[in-house]
Scaffold this motif. Structure first.
Motif, PDB file in Angstrom:
ATOM      1  N   ILE A  49      79.369  22.967  82.793  1.00  0.00           N
ATOM      2  CA  ILE A  49      80.826  23.101  82.748  1.00  0.00           C
ATOM      3  C   ILE A  49      81.421  22.167  83.796  1.00  0.00           C
ATOM      4  N   GLU A  50      82.347  21.328  83.371  1.00  0.00           N
ATOM      5  CA  GLU A  50      82.945  20.364  84.280  1.00  0.00           C
ATOM      6  C   GLU A  50      84.469  20.396  84.164  1.00  0.00           C
ATOM      7  N   PHE A  51      85.121  20.456  85.305  1.00  0.00           N
ATOM      8  CA  PHE A  51      86.583  20.357  85.364  1.00  0.00           C
ATOM      9  C   PHE A  51      86.931  19.202  86.286  1.00  0.00           C
ATOM     10  N   ARG A  52      87.783  18.310  85.825  1.00  0.00           N
ATOM     11  CA  ARG A  52      88.175  17.173  86.646  1.00  0.00           C
ATOM     12  C   ARG A  52      89.656  16.891  86.462  1.00  0.00           C
TER      13      ARG A  52
ATOM     14  N   LEU B 291      90.274  15.928  91.851  1.00  0.00           N
ATOM     15  CA  LEU B 291      89.271  16.991  91.955  1.00  0.00           C
ATOM     16  C   LEU B 291      88.239  16.858  90.850  1.00  0.00           C
ATOM     17  N   GLN B 292      86.986  17.131  91.199  1.00  0.00           N
ATOM     18  CA  GLN B 292      85.909  17.223  90.225  1.00  0.00           C
ATOM     19  C   GLN B 292      85.007  18.389  90.607  1.00  0.00           C
TER      20      GLN B 292
ATOM     21  N   LEU C 237      78.837  21.848  92.141  1.00  0.00           N
ATOM     22  CA  LEU C 237      79.299  20.672  92.858  1.00  0.00           C
ATOM     23  C   LEU C 237      80.821  20.661  92.882  1.00  0.00           C
ATOM     24  N   LEU C 238      81.380  20.388  94.042  1.00  0.00           N
ATOM     25  CA  LEU C 238      82.835  20.308  94.182  1.00  0.00           C
ATOM     26  C   LEU C 238      83.183  19.090  95.026  1.00  0.00           C
ATOM     27  N   SER C 239      84.018  18.231  94.470  1.00  0.00           N
ATOM     28  CA  SER C 239      84.483  17.042  95.178  1.00  0.00           C
ATOM     29  C   SER C 239      86.005  17.013  95.123  1.00  0.00           C
TER      30      SER C 239
END
Length: 300
Positions: free
Chosen positions: A203-206, A216-217, A268-270
């Motif tokens: 699952i990816e949110f960007r 944000l990613q 992972l959070l960037s």
């Protein structure tokens, strides 16, 4: 036979009923890939018995025979050859590394299916399933296993045709009880008998310029990895504490379990935020006495 096909698709469905327009994309694909064996796999075989034997020179003999100015293999053998003691040891008693006759690259089948949805002009969410199945993976097995104890206690577990080498046929005492009476006693064979399976939900949110200031990613994976070997050599811990399997006669089915490379949860959070206070700053530069300038930034 290294043909590696790959196929994929991307489809943007439209439905007034489901309120789907150009903001949704469905993707999927499959490919077959290969990975050649590392050079050290073959170098280990070339540097082990019976191709290589070690002789130590000490004292006066060592002092009288320094390495030649050009220490190539031929020059060293010519210089030190007379000091080799032959007929003292049988190379079958030393550790050996071999490669199976059909040893070659491993192969991995990979596939994925995912849906990406635009949440706003600056943000998107994607959910996808990713899986793969590895075959012909690299594994180290016992090339001449000791089966005497197993044959006596559980003969049904010994493969058909395998018999412990009797003392009357063993070329050296170390071969008694092993499958082959004439080969090396301590043989590590590199094979393509490994296999693995991976299944993961990703699952990816960007976002880019969310609220006109936030990039944000974030990425989360829930997965499971299984195999019968996680590495061709010993790691000293985790999945491949020992290079060899627990059962030297069944190194595939009985060894299959959670991989040493299994990481079921990964997050992972960037985040990069542009502070509103500095959004409208002017150009800033530093000029040295030599006239060189360093550009520090540019405002909006």
């Amino acid at each position: 036979n290294g043909w590696a096909p790959g196929v994929g698709f991307a489809w943007s469905p439209r439905s007034n009923f489901l309120h789907i327009g150009n903001n949704t994309v469905v993707r999927g694909g499959y490919r077959l890939s290969y990975d050649p064996a590392a050079y050290i796999t073959y170098a280990k075989e070339a540097n082990d018995s019976p191709a290589v034997i070690s002789t130590t020179l000490t004292g006066v003999v060592a002092a009288a025979n320094p390495l030649p100015a050009v220490p190539t293999g031929d020059n060293v053998r010519t210089l030190l050859g007379p000091h080799l003691q032959t007929g003292v040891f049988d190379p079958r008693g030393f550790g050996q590394t071999t490669v199976s006759p059909d040893f070659g690259p491993d192969r991995v089948h990979q596939w994925s299916f995912g849906i990406q949805r635009e949440i706003s002009h600056d943000a998107a969410l994607e959910v996808r399933y990713v899986g793969n199945h590895g075959t012909r993976l690299f594994q180290t097995i016992d090339g001449n296993p000791y089966i005497l104890g197993l044959a006596n206690a559980h003969p049904d577990l010994v493969p058909a045709g395998w018999k412990p080498c009797p003392a009357s046929r063993a070329a050296i005492p170390e071969l008694v009880g092993r499958v082959n009476c004439t080969s090396g006693a301590l043989v590590q064979e590199r094979t393509n008998t490994g296999y693995s399976d991976y299944n993961g939900l990703q699952i990816e949110f960007r976002s880019t310029s969310l609220w006109r200031q936030l990039t944000l990613q974030s990425f989360f994976t829930f997965s499971k990895t299984t195999d019968n070997t996680s590495e061709i050599g010993a790691t000293g811990s985790a999945g491949n504490t020992s290079a060899l399997s627990q059962s030297q006669v069944n190194f595939t089915g009985q060894e299959h379990g959670l991989s040493g490379l299994d990481f079921p949860h990964k997050f992972l959070l960037s985040v990069v935020e542009e502070i509103p206070l500095f959004k409208n700053r002017g150009d800033v530069a530093v000029v040295s006495e030599t006239g060189a300038s360093v550009f520090l930034g540019e405002g909006n």
